[in-house]
Design a protein around this motif. Structure first.
Motif, PDB file in Angstrom:
ATOM      1  N   PHE A  95       0.845  -1.196   0.000  1.00 31.86           N
ATOM      2  CA  PHE A  95       0.000   0.000   0.000  1.00 31.86           C
ATOM      3  C   PHE A  95       0.882   1.247   0.000  1.00 31.86           C
ATOM      4  O   PHE A  95       2.022   1.234   0.466  1.00 31.86           O
ATOM      5  N   SER A  96       0.325   2.294  -0.553  1.00 32.33           N
ATOM      6  CA  SER A  96       0.976   3.596  -0.549  1.00 32.33           C
ATOM      7  C   SER A  96      -0.099   4.654  -0.383  1.00 32.33           C
ATOM      8  O   SER A  96      -1.134   4.606  -1.058  1.00 32.33           O
ATOM      9  N   ILE A  97       0.138   5.579   0.534  1.00 30.56           N
ATOM     10  CA  ILE A  97      -0.840   6.632   0.827  1.00 30.56           C
ATOM     11  C   ILE A  97      -0.127   7.978   0.798  1.00 30.56           C
ATOM     12  O   ILE A  97       0.903   8.157   1.454  1.00 30.56           O
ATOM     13  N   GLN A  98      -0.664   8.905   0.021  1.00 30.01           N
ATOM     14  CA  GLN A  98      -0.154  10.276   0.023  1.00 30.01           C
ATOM     15  C   GLN A  98      -1.112  11.146   0.822  1.00 30.01           C
ATOM     16  O   GLN A  98      -2.315  11.166   0.558  1.00 30.01           O
ATOM     17  N   LEU A  99      -0.572  11.849   1.808  1.00 29.92           N
ATOM     18  CA  LEU A  99      -1.386  12.717   2.660  1.00 29.92           C
ATOM     19  C   LEU A  99      -0.944  14.159   2.488  1.00 29.92           C
ATOM     20  O   LEU A  99       0.260  14.460   2.505  1.00 29.92           O
ATOM     21  N   SER A 100      -1.905  15.037   2.305  1.00 24.60           N
ATOM     22  CA  SER A 100      -1.624  16.455   2.098  1.00 24.60           C
ATOM     23  C   SER A 100      -1.961  17.245   3.359  1.00 24.60           C
ATOM     24  O   SER A 100      -3.040  17.079   3.939  1.00 24.60           O
ATOM     25  N   TYR A 101      -1.032  18.120   3.756  1.00 28.67           N
ATOM     26  CA  TYR A 101      -1.197  18.959   4.942  1.00 28.67           C
ATOM     27  C   TYR A 101      -1.038  20.426   4.569  1.00 28.67           C
ATOM     28  O   TYR A 101      -0.554  20.749   3.481  1.00 28.67           O
ATOM     29  N   PRO A 102      -1.429  21.330   5.459  1.00 25.97           N
ATOM     30  CA  PRO A 102      -1.285  22.762   5.155  1.00 25.97           C
ATOM     31  C   PRO A 102       0.168  23.151   4.872  1.00 25.97           C
ATOM     32  O   PRO A 102       1.111  22.447   5.242  1.00 25.97           O
ATOM     33  N   ASN A 103       0.331  24.275   4.221  1.00 24.18           N
ATOM     34  CA  ASN A 103       1.649  24.844   3.901  1.00 24.18           C
ATOM     35  C   ASN A 103       2.474  23.923   3.001  1.00 24.18           C
ATOM     36  O   ASN A 103       3.701  23.827   3.141  1.00 24.18           O
ATOM     37  N   SER A 104       1.796  23.232   2.098  1.00 27.34           N
ATOM     38  CA  SER A 104       2.465  22.394   1.093  1.00 27.34           C
ATOM     39  C   SER A 104       3.368  21.324   1.707  1.00 27.34           C
ATOM     40  O   SER A 104       4.469  21.062   1.212  1.00 27.34           O
ATOM     41  N   LEU A 105       2.904  20.715   2.776  1.00 28.09           N
ATOM     42  CA  LEU A 105       3.596  19.561   3.348  1.00 28.09           C
ATOM     43  C   LEU A 105       2.919  18.298   2.835  1.00 28.09           C
ATOM     44  O   LEU A 105       1.699  18.141   2.966  1.00 28.09           O
ATOM     45  N   TYR A 106       3.706  17.407   2.251  1.00 29.31           N
ATOM     46  CA  TYR A 106       3.181  16.155   1.721  1.00 29.31           C
ATOM     47  C   TYR A 106       3.882  14.978   2.399  1.00 29.31           C
ATOM     48  O   TYR A 106       5.112  14.957   2.503  1.00 29.31           O
ATOM     49  N   VAL A 107       3.094  14.032   2.867  1.00 29.20           N
ATOM     50  CA  VAL A 107       3.611  12.869   3.582  1.00 29.20           C
ATOM     51  C   VAL A 107       3.251  11.618   2.794  1.00 29.20           C
ATOM     52  O   VAL A 107       2.094  11.447   2.383  1.00 29.20           O
ATOM     53  N   PHE A 108       4.236  10.750   2.591  1.00 24.77           N
ATOM     54  CA  PHE A 108       4.049   9.529   1.820  1.00 24.77           C
ATOM     55  C   PHE A 108       4.299   8.318   2.725  1.00 24.77           C
ATOM     56  O   PHE A 108       5.374   8.186   3.309  1.00 24.77           O
ATOM     57  N   VAL A 109       3.295   7.467   2.830  1.00 24.24           N
ATOM     58  CA  VAL A 109       3.353   6.281   3.684  1.00 24.24           C
ATOM     59  C   VAL A 109       3.325   5.052   2.786  1.00 24.24           C
ATOM     60  O   VAL A 109       2.411   4.898   1.974  1.00 24.24           O
ATOM     61  N   THR A 110       4.321   4.185   2.912  1.00 27.06           N
ATOM     62  CA  THR A 110       4.433   3.035   2.009  1.00 27.06           C
ATOM     63  C   THR A 110       4.840   1.786   2.784  1.00 27.06           C
ATOM     64  O   THR A 110       5.658   1.855   3.707  1.00 27.06           O
ATOM     65  N   SER A 111       4.266   0.655   2.376  1.00 25.35           N
ATOM     66  CA  SER A 111       4.664  -0.625   2.957  1.00 25.35           C
ATOM     67  C   SER A 111       4.516  -1.711   1.904  1.00 25.35           C
ATOM     68  O   SER A 111       3.579  -1.699   1.106  1.00 25.35           O
ATOM     69  N   SER A 112       5.468  -2.648   1.915  1.00 25.88           N
ATOM     70  CA  SER A 112       5.438  -3.748   0.957  1.00 25.88           C
ATOM     71  C   SER A 112       5.991  -5.001   1.613  1.00 25.88           C
ATOM     72  O   SER A 112       6.867  -4.939   2.483  1.00 25.88           O
ATOM     73  N   MET A 113       5.500  -6.148   1.177  1.00 32.27           N
ATOM     74  CA  MET A 113       6.000  -7.424   1.664  1.00 32.27           C
ATOM     75  C   MET A 113       6.997  -8.042   0.698  1.00 32.27           C
ATOM     76  O   MET A 113       7.433  -9.183   0.891  1.00 32.27           O
ATOM     77  N   LEU A 114       7.377  -7.293  -0.343  1.00 34.43           N
ATOM     78  CA  LEU A 114       8.327  -7.807  -1.320  1.00 34.43           C
ATOM     79  C   LEU A 114       9.460  -6.820  -1.561  1.00 34.43           C
ATOM     80  O   LEU A 114       9.751  -6.427  -2.682  1.00 34.43           O
ATOM     81  N   VAL A 115      10.131  -6.437  -0.487  1.00 36.45           N
ATOM     82  CA  VAL A 115      11.283  -5.546  -0.595  1.00 36.45           C
ATOM     83  C   VAL A 115      12.508  -6.293  -0.086  1.00 36.45           C
ATOM     84  O   VAL A 115      12.647  -6.541   1.113  1.00 36.45           O
ATOM     85  N   VAL A 116      13.388  -6.660  -1.002  1.00 38.31           N
ATOM     86  CA  VAL A 116      14.580  -7.425  -0.645  1.00 38.31           C
ATOM     87  C   VAL A 116      15.590  -6.549   0.097  1.00 38.31           C
ATOM     88  O   VAL A 116      16.252  -6.989   1.037  1.00 38.31           O
TER      89      VAL A 116
END
Length: 341
Positions: free
Chosen positions: A217-238
């Protein structure tokens, strides 16, 4: 509300798998304000080897009927959290619930109303707020050295290319899949730092052969003052990437996701042992700042010491002295809104 600060709280665990053995029992035992009184063990009776004075019950109902138990830790499979929370609250006991709290915000609100009606409290086990890596990141943000934050990435990666044995995680039942498994950890860390986002966009993926649930999954979250947060998780990362990457006007900070408590507790380390919660120096974070003349400076940031004991102290103070618990109902509702959207 009882205001006797010396009152001992009798606690019970609904299971003694890895979660009970590592994340709950050691802390309830170590905190002088709790008495770990009972544990549910349906088949293997292992808890008595670690805690000779506990009562081992054969069923959840047996533990719930123990009138001396005041706090119940709900660390059963995800799809049973709502059912067990409701059952425990009906018995007029406080609850500490593993993530995810429930599958839906509607279930959560129903439990909030029930808790209020019986005068008991709900505590959310968002232990990753007390990880050494996250507390280190939080300290850097609060220092102001990065200036205005522009971008933050949080990752929680694993490599497991086979379908796991736990049916509640791998079958398409309520609250299954990677988003419900690791999403609550990552989202709670973001919410702890920045609160409710202005907007968000979510992507789910199924990449393992034969998987029935999301394993990316990957989630992009937008906050005030042009702050962007990216949350990512995977079960296939070597080769797992950095757990935390932050960019601000004045610099960047990179930190591995390296809290060592789980590893240490699984190896049998005690909370009182020297070195508990201390990350190796090789895992320190890197802070790179730039001055007005464009000169860059690299600074190694030693990790904070990790400990989940403050979470249990917060529960103790909430029950005995009505002090606010740091993970709020609103925090959890924000998290669930994103997860179930």
């Amino acid at each position: 509300m009882d205001t006797n600060i010396n009152k001992t709280i009798n606690a019970g665990l609904l299971a003694y798998g890895m979660s009970g053995k590592v994340f709950h029992a050691p802390f309830l035992e170590a905190h002088s304000g709790f008495n770990l009184k009972a544990i549910v063990e349906r088949s293997h009776k292992n808890a008595v080897n670690d805690y000779p004075n506990i009562t081992s019950y054969n069923s959840v109902d047996e533990l719930l009927n123990d009138t001396e138990i005041e706090l119940v830790v709900i660390n059963t499979p995800n799809n049973l959290h709502y059912e067990h929370s409701k059952a425990v609250l009906t018995k007029h006991k406080h609850i500490l619930v593993e993530k995810p709290f429930t599958a839906t915000a509607a279930q959560a609100k129903e439990l909030f109303e029930l808790a209020d009606s019986v005068g008991k409290q709900i505590f959310f086990y968002q232990n990753r707020r007390w990880d050494s890596d996250f507390t280190s990141v939080k300290k850097v943000i609060e220092s102001g050295k990065l200036g205005k934050l522009n971008e933050m990435h949080l990752r929680y990666d694993r490599y497991r290319n086979v379908i796991g044995p736990k049916a509640f995680k791998e079958n398409p039942v309520e609250a299954s899949g990677l988003l419900y498994d690791l999403g609550p950890h990552l989202l709670d860390q973001v919410i702890c730092l920045f609160g409710k986002p202005l907007s968000y966009h979510k992507i789910l993926g199924k990449n393992r052969v034969g998987t029935l649930v999301d394993d990316y999954f990957s989630i992009q979250l937008s906050y005030p003052n042009s702050l962007y947060v990216f949350v990512t998780s995977s079960m296939l990362v070597v080769n797992p990437q950095a757990g935390f990457v932050l960019h601000g006007v004045n610099g960047s900070f990179i930190k591995q996701r390296t809290d060592i408590q789980e590893e240490q507790l699984l190896a049998g380390m005690k909370l009182t042992d020297p070195g508990y919660g201390v990350e190796p120096a090789s895992k320190d974070g890197l802070l790179t700042t730039i001055d007005a003349e464009g000169r860059k400076t690299d600074e190694t940031i030693p990790s904070e010491v990790g400990s989940y004991l403050p979470l249990f102290e917060a529960i103790y103070q909430a029950i005995n002295n009505n002090k606010p618990y740091p993970v709020t109902r609103e925090d959890v509702l924000i998290q669930l809104e994103i997860i179930e959207s």
